[in-house]
Design a protein around this motif. Structure first.
Motif, PDB file in Angstrom:
ATOM      1  N   TYR A 129     -23.583  19.545  21.628  1.00  0.00           N
ATOM      2  CA  TYR A 129     -22.854  20.728  21.145  1.00  0.00           C
ATOM      3  C   TYR A 129     -22.511  20.589  19.665  1.00  0.00           C
ATOM      4  CZ  TYR A 129     -22.429  21.862  26.082  1.00  0.00           C
ATOM      5  OH  TYR A 129     -22.705  22.151  27.381  1.00  0.00           O
ATOM      6  N   LYS A 133     -23.711  22.944  16.671  1.00  0.00           N
ATOM      7  CA  LYS A 133     -22.754  23.607  15.775  1.00  0.00           C
ATOM      8  C   LYS A 133     -23.161  23.379  14.317  1.00  0.00           C
ATOM      9  CE  LYS A 133     -18.976  23.587  19.071  1.00  0.00           C
ATOM     10  NZ  LYS A 133     -17.676  23.156  19.550  1.00  0.00           N
ATOM     11  N   VAL A 176     -11.763  19.845  17.093  1.00  0.00           N
ATOM     12  CA  VAL A 176     -11.959  18.556  17.759  1.00  0.00           C
ATOM     13  C   VAL A 176     -12.744  18.862  19.025  1.00  0.00           C
ATOM     14  CG1 VAL A 176     -10.823  16.557  18.779  1.00  0.00           C
ATOM     15  CG2 VAL A 176      -9.748  17.755  16.861  1.00  0.00           C
ATOM     16  N   GLN A 177     -13.925  18.274  19.137  1.00  0.00           N
ATOM     17  CA  GLN A 177     -14.769  18.564  20.293  1.00  0.00           C
ATOM     18  C   GLN A 177     -14.100  18.035  21.567  1.00  0.00           C
ATOM     19  OE1 GLN A 177     -17.492  20.447  20.104  1.00  0.00           O
ATOM     20  NE2 GLN A 177     -17.862  20.312  22.318  1.00  0.00           N
ATOM     21  N   LEU A 178     -14.057  18.876  22.585  1.00  0.00           N
ATOM     22  CA  LEU A 178     -13.466  18.498  23.876  1.00  0.00           C
ATOM     23  C   LEU A 178     -14.570  18.252  24.902  1.00  0.00           C
ATOM     24  CD1 LEU A 178     -10.548  21.101  24.045  1.00  0.00           C
ATOM     25  CD2 LEU A 178     -10.486  18.744  23.217  1.00  0.00           C
ATOM     26  N   ASP A 200     -10.832  27.033  16.714  1.00  0.00           N
ATOM     27  CA  ASP A 200     -10.995  27.027  18.166  1.00  0.00           C
ATOM     28  C   ASP A 200      -9.898  27.851  18.843  1.00  0.00           C
ATOM     29  OD1 ASP A 200     -13.194  25.808  19.316  1.00  0.00           O
ATOM     30  OD2 ASP A 200     -12.387  23.776  19.144  1.00  0.00           O
ATOM     31  N   PRO A 347     -28.413  29.960  32.335  1.00  0.00           N
ATOM     32  CA  PRO A 347     -27.960  29.959  30.944  1.00  0.00           C
ATOM     33  C   PRO A 347     -28.320  31.266  30.232  1.00  0.00           C
ATOM     34  CG  PRO A 347     -29.970  28.670  31.184  1.00  0.00           C
ATOM     35  CD  PRO A 347     -29.604  29.118  32.565  1.00  0.00           C
ATOM     36  N   GLY A 348     -27.899  31.353  28.970  1.00  0.00           N
ATOM     37  CA  GLY A 348     -28.295  32.510  28.155  1.00  0.00           C
ATOM     38  C   GLY A 348     -27.305  33.665  28.198  1.00  0.00           C
ATOM     39  N   GLY A 351     -22.624  31.121  27.104  1.00  0.00           N
ATOM     40  CA  GLY A 351     -22.799  29.860  26.368  1.00  0.00           C
ATOM     41  C   GLY A 351     -23.144  30.053  24.899  1.00  0.00           C
TER      42      GLY A 351
HETATM   43  N1  LIG Z   1     -13.557  22.047  20.758  1.00  0.00           N
HETATM   44  C1  LIG Z   1     -14.268  22.641  21.721  1.00  0.00           C
HETATM   45  N2  LIG Z   1     -14.777  21.905  22.712  1.00  0.00           N
HETATM   46  C2  LIG Z   1     -15.523  22.512  23.685  1.00  0.00           C
HETATM   47  C3  LIG Z   1     -15.766  23.920  23.647  1.00  0.00           C
HETATM   48  C4  LIG Z   1     -15.183  24.666  22.591  1.00  0.00           C
HETATM   49  O1  LIG Z   1     -15.318  25.917  22.495  1.00  0.00           O
HETATM   50  N3  LIG Z   1     -14.453  23.982  21.642  1.00  0.00           N
HETATM   51  N4  LIG Z   1     -16.620  24.498  24.574  1.00  0.00           N
HETATM   52  C5  LIG Z   1     -17.440  23.654  25.417  1.00  0.00           C
HETATM   53  C6  LIG Z   1     -18.728  23.176  24.851  1.00  0.00           C
HETATM   54  N5  LIG Z   1     -19.417  24.104  23.934  1.00  0.00           N
HETATM   55  C7  LIG Z   1     -19.027  24.115  22.643  1.00  0.00           C
HETATM   56  O2  LIG Z   1     -18.318  23.282  22.156  1.00  0.00           O
HETATM   57  C8  LIG Z   1     -20.584  24.823  24.366  1.00  0.00           C
HETATM   58  C9  LIG Z   1     -20.953  24.890  25.696  1.00  0.00           C
HETATM   59  C10 LIG Z   1     -22.129  25.543  26.083  1.00  0.00           C
HETATM   60  C11 LIG Z   1     -22.951  26.137  25.146  1.00  0.00           C
HETATM   61  C12 LIG Z   1     -24.247  26.786  25.514  1.00  0.00           C
HETATM   62  O3  LIG Z   1     -24.861  27.413  24.674  1.00  0.00           O
HETATM   63  N6  LIG Z   1     -24.744  26.640  26.756  1.00  0.00           N
HETATM   64  C13 LIG Z   1     -26.065  27.094  27.160  1.00  0.00           C
HETATM   65  C14 LIG Z   1     -26.705  26.067  28.084  1.00  0.00           C
HETATM   66  C15 LIG Z   1     -26.942  24.757  27.397  1.00  0.00           C
HETATM   67  C16 LIG Z   1     -27.820  23.800  28.199  1.00  0.00           C
HETATM   68  O4  LIG Z   1     -28.957  24.130  28.500  1.00  0.00           O
HETATM   69  O5  LIG Z   1     -27.345  22.691  28.481  1.00  0.00           O
HETATM   70  C17 LIG Z   1     -25.988  28.421  27.903  1.00  0.00           C
HETATM   71  O6  LIG Z   1     -25.004  28.654  28.613  1.00  0.00           O
HETATM   72  O7  LIG Z   1     -26.926  29.190  27.769  1.00  0.00           O
HETATM   73  C18 LIG Z   1     -22.568  26.076  23.823  1.00  0.00           C
HETATM   74  C19 LIG Z   1     -21.397  25.430  23.446  1.00  0.00           C
HETATM   75  C20 LIG Z   1     -16.672  22.417  25.806  1.00  0.00           C
HETATM   76  N7  LIG Z   1     -16.075  21.790  24.682  1.00  0.00           N
END
Ligand SMILES: Nc1nc2c(c(=O)[nH]1)N[C@@H](CN(C=O)c1ccc(C(=O)N[C@@H](CCC(=O)O)C(=O)O)cc1)CN2
Length: 373
Positions: A129, A133, A176-178, A200, A347-348, A351
């Motif tokens: 992720y 980003k 901060v990534q969670l 965030d 997905p899609g 996310g």
């Molecule tokens: N600080 C943060 N941490 C986390 C967040 C956040 O918004 N801020 N969200 C999630 C993780 N995340 C971004 O950080 C995130 C999750 C999923 C996707 C995404 O595009 N998913 C795709 C599938 C991906 C795959 O194939 O594995 C989809 O749904 O199409 C983007 C960002 C937790 N942590």
């Protein structure tokens, strides 16, 4: 598709509990069907849920899935097919719009937005992720700053980096990534981010402002903001509609419910202690499912024509897939798409909107700090 009788949504009991779920949703989904007798079914097309006793989690989820799959085949056979809300496409449009605005700001005042990302530990999903980003920032012209700390870093170290970014005028957004490692207290860390750079939207002051009438937060959390954007851009009317949010996590369910309320929907939150979640959900014109249980929401939970935003990203075993698993949402897409008016895929769906909204929040922050209209 419309003529398929068998549903492939029996996997909620077997979904793999990969760590992503801990980040997006509460750690243990605790949906507990009412132990009392089931109410009389009031829906002509759909079968009633079987009343279930209190069960340990895994058995409860399996039982919920089995009860839901006993729905009248009319649900599955219905001709109607929902409009698919393409989150990938909408996210691409938003990234383009953000890119155009950044170029305009740079030309006018010579400023480019800056985003600082702090990653603690070496979880593969979080690394992906964060990498995505950074790529997204590069593509639209946001300057990104990255700090990588080891799993055993202290809370103090993280807060020290946050403080440095808080004071850095070239940084307009900090995240901060969670999830964070278990030994860290999320609250202490999220509270350290300046509310004016909290792209965030997780700082309690930003969430508090979101909850208050007549106040606005500096930032709205990216995933729920993405859900609302998908509804708006798909022409789904919200004002005066009944909305149900399934799940009440701090980062998705709760802010999503607040946003729907701000948009003048009548909102219910369905959670682990809700009695008859199926019946409440079936009254909704809009459903946002963010609970982290694969295929929990079956066709029989859905009011015909409802708009469904599925936030769940749940890996389920799939030996036929190169990764050995595939991703499914909290909603049984196969069934729901035959009942709903509009639905996001997984997905899609939601996310890709998360990162698009992060770029948009970072741009807004730079504009606000530099008073650029
Ligand atoms: N600080 C943060 N941490 C986390 C967040 C956040 O918004 N801020 N969200 C999630 C993780 N995340 C971004 O950080 C995130 C999750 C999923 C996707 C995404 O595009 N998913 C795709 C599938 C991906 C795959 O194939 O594995 C989809 O749904 O199409 C983007 C960002 C937790 N942590």
């Amino acid at each position: 598709m419309a003529s398929s009788i068998l549903s492939d949504c029996s996997s909620c009991a077997t979904s793999r509990l990969l760590p992503l779920r801990r980040a997006l949703h509460p750690p243990t989904p605790r949906f507990r069907p009412s132990p009392g007798p089931a109410p009389l079914p009031r829906r002509p097309l759909l079968a009633a849920a079987t009343p279930l006793p209190l069960l340990p989690r895994a058995r409860r989820m399996a039982a919920l899935a089995a009860a839901a799959s006993s729905a009248d085949p009319a649900t599955v056979l219905a001709d109607a097919s929902a409009k698919i809300i393409d989150g990938k496409l909408v996210a691409k449009q938003i990234r383009e719009e953000v890119g155009v605005e950044i170029a305009r700001m740079k030309d006018a005042i010579g400023v480019v937005p800056g985003l600082a990302v702090i990653l603690v530990g070496s979880r593969k999903d979080s690394q992906t992720y964060v990498r995505n980003k950074k790529r997204a920032c590069d593509a639209v012209g946001i300057k990104s700053y990255e700090v990588n700390l080891p799993e055993d870093a202290s809370e103090y170290e993280v807060i020290k980096h946050i403080a440095t970014f808080n004071d850095d005028p070239s940084v307009h957004g900090i995240l901060v990534q969670l999830p964070l490692p278990r030994h860290m207290n999320d609250e202490n860390i999220l509270n350290a981010v300046s509310i004016e750079k909290d792209v965030d939207g997780f700082h309690p002051v930003n969430i508090g402002r979101l909850a208050m009438q007549g106040r606005d937060p500096f930032f709205v959390p990216c995933t729920p903001k993405g859900c609302m954007e998908l509804l708006h851009r798909s022409g789904v009317e919200i004002k005066g509609k009944r909305a149900v949010v399934i799940g009440r996590s701090n980062i998705v369910g709760t802010p999503a419910a607040l946003l729907l309320q701000k948009a003048n929907a009548t909102v219910s939150i369905v959670h682990s202690k809700t009695k008859n979640p199926e019946e409440i959900t079936r009254q909704a014109d809009i459903i946002i499912a963010a609970v982290g249980v694969a295929n929990l929401v079956r066709g029989s939970w859905i009011k015909p024509g409802a708009a469904i935003i599925d936030v769940g990203i749940n890996p389920v075993d799939d030996p036929a897939s190169p990764r050995g698993y595939r991703l499914v949402g909290d909603v049984c897409f196969e069934e729901a798409s035959k009942v709903a008016g509009a639905i996001t895929p997984v997905p899609g769906g939601v996310g890709p909107m998360t990162i698009a909204m992060l770029l948009s929040n970072t741009l807004d922050s730079a504009k606000r700090i530099h008073k650029f209209k």
